[in-house]
Structures are given as structure tokens and as C-alpha cells.
Design a protein around this motif. Structure first.
Motif, PDB file in Angstrom:
ATOM      1  N   UNK A   1       0.830  -1.198   0.000  1.00  0.00           N
ATOM      2  CA  UNK A   1       0.000   0.000   0.000  1.00  0.00           C
ATOM      3  C   UNK A   1       0.868   1.253   0.000  1.00  0.00           C
ATOM      4  N   UNK A   2       0.228   2.395  -0.198  1.00  0.00           N
ATOM      5  CA  UNK A   2       0.914   3.619  -0.552  1.00  0.00           C
ATOM      6  C   UNK A   2       1.847   4.132   0.538  1.00  0.00           C
ATOM      7  N   UNK A   3       1.458   3.918   1.802  1.00  0.00           N
ATOM      8  CA  UNK A   3       2.243   4.512   2.869  1.00  0.00           C
ATOM      9  C   UNK A   3       3.463   3.689   3.224  1.00  0.00           C
ATOM     10  N   UNK A   4       3.470   2.402   2.857  1.00  0.00           N
ATOM     11  CA  UNK A   4       4.580   1.539   3.269  1.00  0.00           C
ATOM     12  C   UNK A   4       5.931   2.037   2.757  1.00  0.00           C
ATOM     13  N   UNK A   5       6.083   2.294   1.452  1.00  0.00           N
ATOM     14  CA  UNK A   5       7.392   2.797   1.015  1.00  0.00           C
ATOM     15  C   UNK A   5       7.716   4.168   1.589  1.00  0.00           C
ATOM     16  N   UNK A   6       6.711   4.978   1.888  1.00  0.00           N
ATOM     17  CA  UNK A   6       6.983   6.303   2.461  1.00  0.00           C
ATOM     18  C   UNK A   6       7.620   6.160   3.841  1.00  0.00           C
ATOM     19  N   UNK A   7       7.051   5.270   4.675  1.00  0.00           N
ATOM     20  CA  UNK A   7       7.607   5.063   6.011  1.00  0.00           C
ATOM     21  C   UNK A   7       9.009   4.480   5.896  1.00  0.00           C
ATOM     22  N   UNK A   8       9.157   3.524   4.985  1.00  0.00           N
ATOM     23  CA  UNK A   8      10.464   2.915   4.800  1.00  0.00           C
ATOM     24  C   UNK A   8      11.471   3.960   4.312  1.00  0.00           C
ATOM     25  N   UNK A   9      11.006   4.912   3.499  1.00  0.00           N
ATOM     26  CA  UNK A   9      11.899   5.973   3.027  1.00  0.00           C
ATOM     27  C   UNK A   9      12.296   6.902   4.161  1.00  0.00           C
ATOM     28  N   UNK A  10      11.345   7.222   5.043  1.00  0.00           N
ATOM     29  CA  UNK A  10      11.682   8.071   6.195  1.00  0.00           C
ATOM     30  C   UNK A  10      12.706   7.343   7.059  1.00  0.00           C
ATOM     31  N   UNK A  11      12.504   6.012   7.230  1.00  0.00           N
ATOM     32  CA  UNK A  11      13.477   5.222   7.981  1.00  0.00           C
ATOM     33  C   UNK A  11      14.845   5.274   7.332  1.00  0.00           C
ATOM     34  N   UNK A  12      14.869   5.151   6.012  1.00  0.00           N
ATOM     35  CA  UNK A  12      16.141   5.157   5.282  1.00  0.00           C
ATOM     36  C   UNK A  12      16.820   6.517   5.430  1.00  0.00           C
ATOM     37  N   UNK A  13      16.022   7.577   5.432  1.00  0.00           N
ATOM     38  CA  UNK A  13      16.586   8.913   5.604  1.00  0.00           C
ATOM     39  C   UNK A  13      17.262   9.036   6.974  1.00  0.00           C
ATOM     40  N   UNK A  14      16.619   8.489   8.002  1.00  0.00           N
ATOM     41  CA  UNK A  14      17.229   8.494   9.344  1.00  0.00           C
ATOM     42  C   UNK A  14      18.516   7.688   9.330  1.00  0.00           C
ATOM     43  N   UNK A  15      18.474   6.519   8.650  1.00  0.00           N
ATOM     44  CA  UNK A  15      19.657   5.657   8.599  1.00  0.00           C
ATOM     45  C   UNK A  15      20.821   6.403   7.954  1.00  0.00           C
ATOM     46  N   UNK A  16      20.574   7.018   6.803  1.00  0.00           N
ATOM     47  CA  UNK A  16      21.667   7.685   6.088  1.00  0.00           C
ATOM     48  C   UNK A  16      22.248   8.831   6.915  1.00  0.00           C
ATOM     49  N   UNK A  17      21.360   9.642   7.497  1.00  0.00           N
ATOM     50  CA  UNK A  17      21.848  10.766   8.303  1.00  0.00           C
ATOM     51  C   UNK A  17      22.745  10.296   9.430  1.00  0.00           C
ATOM     52  N   UNK A  18      22.305   9.265  10.134  1.00  0.00           N
ATOM     53  CA  UNK A  18      23.061   8.848  11.303  1.00  0.00           C
ATOM     54  C   UNK A  18      24.289   8.055  10.923  1.00  0.00           C
ATOM     55  N   UNK A  19      24.218   7.375   9.786  1.00  0.00           N
ATOM     56  CA  UNK A  19      25.385   6.664   9.276  1.00  0.00           C
ATOM     57  C   UNK A  19      26.503   7.662   8.977  1.00  0.00           C
TER      58      UNK A  19
END
Lengths: 478, 304
Positions: free
Chosen positions: B99-117
Motif C-alpha cells: 500500500x501507498x504509505x509503506x514505502x513512504x515510512x520505509x523511506x523516512x526510515x532510510x533517511x534516518x539511517x543515512x543521516x546517522x550513518x
């Protein structure tokens, strides 16, 4: 959709395909080397000359690449062998056995619960509490058990201030999650700026209490009304937009509110924030060691934990209020209209539902609960600054709603406990906390895209209530 | 008048950077209909990779600035493209068709991952770089105010124009571009007629990330200082630019980027620098209310 199936995972390859797994892991390690080479392999640091200098870290790079290689190799081997399938099959075979055990669970638990008075008498409160909770869990299910846990927590852990504070934090996020659930889960509107309403509530309480000396109990509804008013103000022009545009406008609105708070120094004291926000009183009785304080009035010895426990029950009551209102609203025509809107907006319009008003009420309701939570936050902290209302907070609340399974009240509560609790658990690894948090967000989403509680109970039904499985829900088609 | 011209030049340079990032958003949105929230952070990763590569080249004795910059451009584009590919492979591909929100949440998670990495790998402090390309030209001198255009600004605008030309050719004339346009129109239908959609989507992410890397290098050259948090605000503004220009439209992304850059620069020049982000976002809200499909977007017909 088309996920390429690896040829080696077919059941025919009975032997371990080590060569294939090695190749797979080698490729992954190669990619990892490319990803990590500059970022981990070299570190930029201000050198003795004041300019940036570069320091190589070959050891770290090698470790990281080796870890990726080993991890991928393990995953590939497990996927290529039949171990995983075997474990899965034996677990499935054991399910009926577990079901049989279930029959004995209730009598056993009941007899254990009868032991509770003995335990209470011998002052084993924790054990007694666990027994009661286990009984409730098996007898009535997860939701009542969670509620009972929330009710019992301050009694069981009276002296554990850390746990109480954590409980208050988790409950705040549960309340925010339930509030946002009205907007995202029920009405299907994607809101990326929920923190704006949280901020409006917090600043409304802080400013009203400081400038006009109003008490918490007068400010709470005022903060809710103000937040709802902002919800309508924002919602009115933008709610005719399609889903993703709405998302970006709400995100922009959240940022605008934060920037205004930072820069409107004369009102909000800017980035320094507002301190000395009045603490809540127990219906007029302040929590201090004075003559007319809470402790003195009830003849108790003064203890600062009284206020913490009061705050705990206060946020619990507020969260339950949110839940109660949401559950009742779902049965009203307006709630049904929200859910219908989420499923199909065009059908709604053809049935004569005023979509703008329906969206607006959902937005205002969600904003109002966000405002309540905000003013609770202000009174708990005693200090607020724009730093508490960044986009991350909106993302976190939205993640709780989506990870919990949109529209599911229980799912939101579980997701809040898992996310906030897990976040606290990693406190000792301060540096890696956010990284792990992000990785967890991605993995949970990949593992269960529809959230932890993916089934849905219809609020209106004919004759018989049936659970709707996740795979037939076509989420938020807009 | 001179002041106005100067701000116009500054705004165009800034807008070019936003435009390049916006292309990544608009392409991904056009093809799989998701907001790639991590794209701003991919831009940040690109800037960091460029900085590290540049320092590494200096350390091994490549001191000729033009040669070093050229090598940095190649290295940063390649490695950032790899990041773009990895992000898509890990966080978005398993969720396709969900569904539509799943990749959005996963993208927000990925954004957090990249920033903190990046924060853990390179530290939280800002990374300054002395100006590499000094100098510039004075266009008009008069009224006690000189209109200047720096070499960095010229490089930014020229590179952006060149990349846009290459990119338009790529989309309109190559096989890959045809596949991308097919996927944009109908993903299912494209896969039925033999377009490898996984590959096309991966390449879309790769190209978007490579363009973001170029934007990152320009940001580094233009401002001379980066930190791990630049991705968020730049990402939000670039997405705003994509929506403003009409999401899914490539010229629209560039136009939107330019507009956002100009609005921001003029607002800071004539009103207040503190509220420049508010101005950009307010314009976005106004455009969406009166022109919901953006400036160059196609109106979307809702079907039952």
C-alpha cells in the motif's frame, strides 16, 4: 509484484549450494566495499593546521565489509538450504498441539490467580501483578492486558521513577498515535505535519498559563480548541488536494509553525524556549510540601513521585479519552463517512457525502487531540523549545500509526510501546540509537508492510462481524 | 536595479542546485508514485563523498584543481549512484505493490539511517572547505554597487544546463528513456510488453542519485561547508520545487527549482532571511491551491 525468485531456493536443490551462496555474498561484499570505501575507510577531521585532513581507517572498512560478507553468506546459506523451510514446517505441525494446551491454560492460570492474596500478604507485589496480568492476557486478550498493565504500572513500580517516566513518554506517543490515527488511519489523509498541532497545544498552554495565570484544567480544553482551529485553518484550503500533495503541504505547514516559533522572539522567546511553565495541580492542590499541598491534604508524607504518578494517570486518562472518542465516532455517521472516504473518495462523492467537511472534521479532531497531548507535554516538562517540535516527531508518530497497522487502535499502542520502548532500550548505545531506530523502521516495514495488526474489524456489519484480512484491503486509493 | 540583478544571479545559481535534486524526486514519483524521502540525504551523501574524495586526492598529490574536481565528480557520481541503487534495493523494492504509505515510512526510515550513518562515520561537526575556485567577473558597476558573478556560479549554471541537455536526450531518445516513459504511464502494462521494470526503476534511482551527487558537489563548492543535516532542508525544498513545477514533469522540476531558488533569494534580500523557508513553503501552498497540478504538470483524471 514480480520479485525475482532465486533459482537455488527451489526445493529440488536438496544439497547446500555453497558456491552460489559464496558468489552472492561476494557480490554483496563488493557492493558494500563500494558503499563504505570513502565513508568508513577515510575520516575527515580538522587537523593541526585548522584545515580538514584525512585519516585512513582500513581496519574499520575491512571489518564492515567482512561483516556484510558473513551476514549475507549466512542469510544466503539459510535461504538455500532447507533448514528454514523445515523449521517452518515443524512449527506449523506443532500449532494444533499448542491449541490443545490452550484448554489447560485457563484453569491453571485461575488457580494461580487464587494464590494472589497469599503473594500480596507476603508482599510479593510484582509476582502477584504478573499473575493477574497473565490471567487477563489469556482470558480476555492483549488489549485488556495492556490496559491493566498501564493501570497497575505506577502501583507495581512505585519507586522506579525511570520506568514511570518512560511509561508517561510511551503513553504520550500512544495518545499522539491515536490522534493521528483519526486522520491517517480512519480518514486516509496523509499528514506529515502532525507535530504542528502538538506544538500549538504546547505553546498555547505555556503562554496562557504564564501570561494570564490560567490553570492547567482551563488551558487543556483551550489548547485543544486552538489546535483544532489551526487544523481547520490549514485544512480548509488544502484538503481538496490529492494524497501526496496533502502530505507535502502538511509537512510545509509543520516547518512553517516551527520557523515562526523560532523567529517570533517577543512571543515565544525563540530558540531559547519557555521555561518555568506551571506544573499541574491535583484539582487545585499543588504537588509540593506546603501546608495546602496534595500530600498534606491527604495526610501523606510528601514525595515527589506523587506528581509523576498523577501525570501518569493523567496522560493515561487523556489517551483513553482519545481512544473512547475515536471508537464512538467510528459508529456515528461522521466516522462511517471517514472510513468510506478512505476506501473510495469518488464513491463517497457520488453518495452525497460532503468530502470537504468530512475531511475537515477528521483533521480538526486529530489536531485537537494533538493539542491536548501538546499541553500535557508542556506541563510535564515545564520547559518547551522549538527543538521538541521538529519533523522527526511527525515522522515518528506517523511511523507508529503505520507500523501499528493503520486504523487499528491496539496496533498503534503496541507499535508505540515497541518503538519508544526499544528506543529507550538502546540508550546506552547513545551514538547508534538513531541508526538502529532507522534500520528497525525499514525492517519492520519490509517484514510487515501492513503493520503489526494488519486485519481490520468492520464498524458496520450485516448479521455477523467478520475480520477483514489484510490482503484484500486496498489501502487509501486516492 | 543592480541589487536586483545580483540577487537574480544568486537565485539562479541556488535554483540550479535545487533543480538537480528535484529531478530525482520527480522521476521517482513519476514512475512508482512514491515520495523518495531519502533523496535529500542521498544528496547529502553525495556532498560528503565529494569532500572525502577531494581530500583524498589532495593527500595523494593530485593538486591541480580542475583535474581533481573532474575526478571528484566522477567518483562522487559513481558512488552516490551506488547508494541510490542500494537504497532502492533494500528499502523500496520489497515493498513494491504494497500500500501507498509503506514505502513512504520505509523511506523516512532510510533517511534516518543515512543521516546517522554519515554522522557516525564522519562526525557531527560541520566540514569546511576553503574556496577552490576563486575569482569572478564584474558585470555592471554603477551606483556604488557592483554586480558580480563568481566562477563557481558560472560553473554551477553551465554544468546544470549541460546535464539537463544530456538528461533530456536520455529520456527522449534512448531505449532506457523509452522504458522509463513506458513505466511512468503504466507499470503493469510496461512489464507485459517486455520492459524490465525492476531494471528500469533501479536505473531511475541510479540516475537520480548521480544528479543529486552533482548537486551535492555544487553545494559544497558554493557554500564551502557541509554537515550531515543539509539533506533534510534541501530535500524538502527540492521536493517543493518538484511539486511546484508539476510532479512527474522533468522541465517542471528544473523550473520549480529555479523558482524556489529565486523566491528564497529575493525574500532574504528584500524582506527577512529568517523567514525565507516560510516564503518558499507559502508559495507552494498557494500554487497548490490555485494550480493543483503544478505549473507544468498534466491534470490527472480520476477514474472509478
Amino acid at each position: 509484484m514480480a520479485v525475482p525468485t532465486k533459482p537455488a531456493t527451489s526445493p529440488r536443490s536438496a544439497k547446500l549450494d555453497v558456491a552460489g551462496a559464496l558468489k552472492d555474498a561476494g557480490l554483496t561484499a563488493f557492493v558494500a566495499f563500494g558503499l563504505f570505501s570513502l565513508m568508513l575507510g577515510l575520516r575527515t577531521e580538522t587537523g593541526s593546521t585548522g584545515r580538514l585532513e584525512i585519516f585512513p581507517r582500513p581496519g574499520l572498512l575491512a571489518t564492515a565489509v567482512a561483516a556484510v560478507f558473513a551476514g549475507r553468506l549466512m542469510i544466503a546459506l539459510i535461504a538455500r538450504s532447507r533448514v528454514a523451510a523445515d523449521i517452518g514446517r515443524s512449527l506449523q505441525a506443532m500449532t494444533p498441539e499448542f491449541k490443545k494446551l490452550d484448554r489447560f491454560a485457563t484453569p491453571v492460570l485461575l488457580s494461580l490467580v487464587l494464590l494472589t492474596p497469599v503473594l500480596l500478604y507476603s508482599e510479593h507485589y510484582l509476582l502477584a501483578g504478573i499473575l493477574v496480568l497473565a490471567y487477563i492476557l489469556f482470558r480476555w486478550g492483549l488489549a485488556p492486558a495492556l490496559l491493566a498493565l498501564a493501570l497497575l504500572l505506577p502501583i507495581l513500580f512505585y519507586s522506579n521513577r525511570y520506568l514511570l517516566d518512560l511509561g508517561i513518554l510511551v503513553l504520550t506517543y500512544i495518545m499522539l498515535g491515536w490522534g493521528l490515527n483519526i486522520v491517517v488511519g480512519l480518514a486516509g489523509l496523509l499528514d506529515l505535519g502532525y507535530v504542528a498541532f502538538y506544538a500549538v497545544g504546547a505553546y498555547a498552554y505555556a503562554l496562557l498559563a504564564q501570561n494570564f495565570g490560567l490553570s492547567f484544567w482551563i488551558c487543556l480544553p483551550l489548547a485543544g480548541i486552538l489546535a483544532a482551529f489551526w487544523g481547520v485553518m490549514l485544512g480548509f484550503p488544502v484538503l481538496r488536494l490529492r494524497g501526496d500533495y496533502l502530505a507535502i503541504v502538511t509537512l510545509a505547514f509543520g516547518e512553517i509553525i516551527r520557523i515562526v516559533i523560532v523567529n517570533w522572539q517577543s512571543l515565544t522567546n525563540g530558540p531559547n524556549g519557555i521555561s518555568g511553565i506551571p506544573r499541574p495541580s491535583f484539582f487545585g492542590l499543588p504537588f509540593n510540601d506546603s501546608e495546602e499541598g496534595f500530600a498534606a491534604h491527604f495526610g501523606l508524607e510528601f514525595n515527589p513521585v506523587h506528581r509523576i504518578i498523577f501525570l501518569f494517570y493523567l496522560i493515561l486518562a487523556l489517551a483513553l479519552l482519545t481512544n473512547f472518542v475515536t471508537l464512538r465516532l467510528r459508529r456515528l455517521p461522521i466516522g462511517r463517512a471517514w472510513e468510506a472516504l478512505r476506501e473510495d473518495e469518488i464513491a463517497c462523492r457520488s453518495l452525497g457525502i460532503n468530502t470537504t467537511n468530512t475531511k475537515l472534521t477528521a483533521f480538526a479532531m486529530g489536531a485537537m487531540f494533538g493539542g491536548f497531548a501538546g499541553s500535557f507535554f508542556a506541563t510535564r516538562q515545564g520547559f518547551i523549545s522549538p527543538e521538541s517540535f521538529v519533523f522527526m516527531e511527525s515522522a515518528l508518530v506517523l511511523a507508529i500509526v503505520v507500523l501499528g497497522g493503520m486504523g487499528s487502535q491496539l496496533g498503534v499502542a503496541i507499535a508505540a510501546v515497541v518503538m519508544i520502548g526499544g528506543f529507550e532500550f538502546f540508550r546506552q548505545f547513545e551514538q547508534f540509537r538513531m541508526l538502529v531506530f532507522g534500520i528497525a523502521m525499514v525492517s519492520i516495514m519490509v517484514w510487515r508492510p501492513r503493520g503489526l495488526i494488519a486485519t481490520r474489524m468492520p464498524s458496520v456489519f450485516l448479521q455477523e462481524k467478520k475480520i477483514i484480512p489484510a490482503d484484500i484491503i486496498d489501502e487509501a486509493r486516492q | 536595479m543592480e541589487y536586483f540583478l545580483q540577487q537574480l544571479i544568486n537565485g539562479i545559481a541556488l535554483g540550479s542546485i535545487y533543480g538537480l535534486v528535484a529531478i530525482g524526486y520527480t522521476m521517482v514519483y513519476g514512475i512508482i508514485g512514491m515520495i523518495n524521502f531519502a533523496h535529500g540525504d542521498v544528496f547529502m551523501v553525495g556532498a560528503f563523498l565529494a569532500l572525502i574524495a577531494f581530500l583524498a586526492l589532495l593527500a595523494i598529490g593530485v593538486t591541480a584543481i580542475p583535474l581533481a574536481l573532474f575526478l571528484v565528480l566522477i567518483v562522487a557520481m559513481l558512488l552516490t549512484a551506488l547508494y541510490g541503487w542500494a537504497v532502492e534495493r533494500l528499502a523500496y523494492r520489497p515493498l513494491r505493490g504494497s500500500h501507498r504509505l509503506a514505502p513512504l515510512i520505509s523511506a523516512i526510515g532510510m533517511s534516518i539511517v543515512l543521516q546517522n550513518y554519515v554522522q557516525i562515520a564522519q562526525g557531527a561537526r560541520v566540514k569546511p572547505l576553503p574556496p577552490l575556485i576563486p575569482g569572478g567577473y564584474t558585470l555592471i558597476e554603477g551606483g556604488g554597487f557592483a554586480v558580480q558573478v563568481s566562477n563557481v556560479q558560472i560553473i554551477i549554471v553551465v554544468t546544470t544546463l549541460a546535464l539537463m541537455t544530456v538528461f533530456s536526450w536520455l529520456v527522449s531518445a534512448t531505449r532506457l528513456g523509452r522504458n522509463m516513459r513506458a513505466c511512468e504511464q503504466d507499470l503493469k502494462m510496461a512489464s507485459l510488453i517486455g520492459v524490465d521494470i525492476d531494471r528500469t526503476i533501479s536505473l531511475t534511482f541510479v540516475i537520480g542519485a548521480a544528479l543529486a551527487a552533482v548537486a551535492g558537489i555544487m553545494y559544497l563548492l558554493y557554500y564551502g561547508v557541509i554537515d550531515f543535516f543539509i539533506g533534510f532542508i534541501a530535500g524538502v525544498k527540492a521536493f517543493t520545487a518538484a511539486v511546484l513545477g508539476g510532479i512527474g514533469s522533468l522541465p517542471g522540476a528544473m523550473l520549480g527549482g529555479l523558482l524556489i531558488g529565486l523566491i528564497e533569494t529575493f525574500w532574504s534580500a528584500y524582506f527577512s532571511a529568517e523567514y525565507k523557508d516560510v516564503a518558499a513553503f507559502s508559495i507552494l501552498v498557494l500554487v497548490l491551491i490555485f494550480m493543483p497540478t503544478g505549473i507544468l504538470g498534466r491534470p490527472e483524471v480520476e477514474k472509478v
